[in-house]
Design a protein around this motif. Structure first.
Motif, short mmCIF file in Angstrom:
data_model
loop_
_atom_site.label_atom_id
_atom_site.label_comp_id
_atom_site.label_asym_id
_atom_site.label_seq_id
_atom_site.Cartn_x
_atom_site.Cartn_y
_atom_site.Cartn_z
N THR A 78 -49.93 -40.48 18.48
CA THR A 78 -49.39 -39.44 19.36
C THR A 78 -48.17 -38.77 18.74
O THR A 78 -48.07 -37.53 18.70
N GLN A 79 -47.23 -39.56 18.23
CA GLN A 79 -46.01 -39.00 17.67
C GLN A 79 -46.28 -38.22 16.39
O GLN A 79 -45.68 -37.17 16.15
N LEU A 80 -47.20 -38.69 15.57
CA LEU A 80 -47.54 -37.97 14.34
C LEU A 80 -48.24 -36.65 14.66
O LEU A 80 -47.95 -35.61 14.05
N SER A 81 -49.15 -36.67 15.64
CA SER A 81 -49.83 -35.43 16.03
C SER A 81 -48.82 -34.40 16.54
O SER A 81 -48.90 -33.21 16.19
N LEU A 82 -47.87 -34.83 17.36
CA LEU A 82 -46.86 -33.90 17.88
C LEU A 82 -46.05 -33.29 16.73
O LEU A 82 -45.74 -32.09 16.75
N TRP A 83 -45.75 -34.09 15.73
CA TRP A 83 -45.01 -33.59 14.57
C TRP A 83 -45.82 -32.53 13.83
O TRP A 83 -45.30 -31.47 13.46
N TRP A 84 -47.11 -32.80 13.65
CA TRP A 84 -47.97 -31.83 12.97
C TRP A 84 -48.18 -30.57 13.81
O TRP A 84 -48.23 -29.45 13.27
N PHE A 85 -48.36 -30.72 15.12
CA PHE A 85 -48.56 -29.54 15.98
C PHE A 85 -47.43 -28.54 15.78
O PHE A 85 -47.67 -27.32 15.72
N GLU A 86 -46.21 -29.03 15.67
CA GLU A 86 -45.06 -28.13 15.47
C GLU A 86 -45.19 -27.38 14.14
O GLU A 86 -44.87 -26.19 14.06
N ARG A 87 -45.67 -28.04 13.12
CA ARG A 87 -45.74 -27.44 11.79
C ARG A 87 -46.97 -26.56 11.59
O ARG A 87 -47.06 -25.84 10.59
#
Length: 285
Positions: free
Chosen positions: A47-56
């Motif tokens: 979840t946290q990694l996906s959120l980081w990628w969504f921003e980028r």
């Protein structure tokens, strides 16, 4: 909250306002089975990694995230592993991009010299870098069934030529962006799978997870050696153990896989944590 659906690693709930709550479990799947052995913290890492990628990736296309706040009434243990998201009409295609040849793509190449109808040069081997990233979609199978490769013509037949072209364009661009950023951190993204859906406004939206160890193959760049299986930061480690003599699993018989030994569980968790920390530069807590 109303429970709507349970997938291999996520549960989906409907909130009173019509939004959806997506909760990532610690379960892990391999060879179309959900294993009995959970990987501690896996749901939070994804979840946290996906959120980081969504921003980028926000300038490539929008994503389904509305909020990361835990809704009223949700269990406290869902914190960090749940996201409030938009309701989408999901595209009936698994969108996959490959920059390197391995896994099912390697097997198909060995039979036909191509992957999903895309012809490739002769002489490629396990781990070879492709001349350019390619779109290699599959069907969307139900839990327990196997995704089947699709040619681009089959995608066009399923969703129309214009939409098929857009799916290919988005998938390859997400892969390119992810691969470029990961390379700066010493990680090769061999391939990745993304989920896309239509918003009520008719906009294609990035959904589910993106560029995680579950949806991608991550290899340490300094250990990349074509011609053999690559070390990885993803669930390929679990797949490899399951088909090893140590596991004693007769996959051909159709029996469920055995439980993972504690040391395999811990090493898998460590790989997921390392992928998260190397990519984001953050410490996982």
């Amino acid at each position: 909250m109303k429970h709507l659906h349970s997938g291999k690693v996520r549960d989906l709930y409907e909130l009173p306002g019509g939004e959806l709550l997506m909760v990532a479990r610690d379960t892990i799947s391999a060879y179309d089975f959900v294993l009995d052995s959970p990987i501690p913290d896996k749901g939070r890492i994804l979840t946290q990694l996906s959120l980081w990628w969504f921003e980028r990736l926000a300038d490539v296309l929008p994503n389904h995230v509305i909020s990361t706040e835990l809704p009223d009434g949700a269990p406290a243990e869902w914190a960090g592993r749940s996201v409030v998201v938009r309701r989408l009409d999901m595209v009936p295609v698994e969108c996959v991009a490959r920059g390197y040849l391995t896994g099912s793509g390697l097997k198909e190449y060995g039979r036909s010299g191509s992957v999903c109808g895309v012809p490739l040069p002769e002489g490629l081997m396990d781990g070879s870098r492709l001349p350019e990233p390619i779109f290699t979609p599959t069907t969307k199978a139900a839990v327990g069934d196997h995704d089947e490769p699709m040619t681009f013509a089959e995608v066009e037949a399923a969703v129309g030529a214009e939409v098929a072209g857009r799916l290919r364009e988005i998938t390859v661009e997400v892969y390119r962006r992810g691969a470029e950023l990961a390379a700066e951190r010493g990680i090769i993204v061999a391939d990745t799978k993304i989920e896309l859906g239509w918003s009520p406004e008719g906009e294609l939206v990035l959904a589910d997870e993106v560029l995680t160890p579950d949806s991608s193959r991550f290899w340490p760049a300094d250990r990349w050696r074509p011609g053999r299986p690559q070390p990885s930061f993803d669930k390929q480690f679990v797949r490899d153990w399951l088909v090893s003599p140590e596991a004693g699993w007769d996959r051909a018989a159709g029996d469920p896989p055995p439980p993972l030994p504690p040391e395999i569980v811990e090493r898998t968790r460590a790989k997921y944590v390392e992928a998260y920390e190397r990519l984001t530069g953050r410490t996982f807590r």
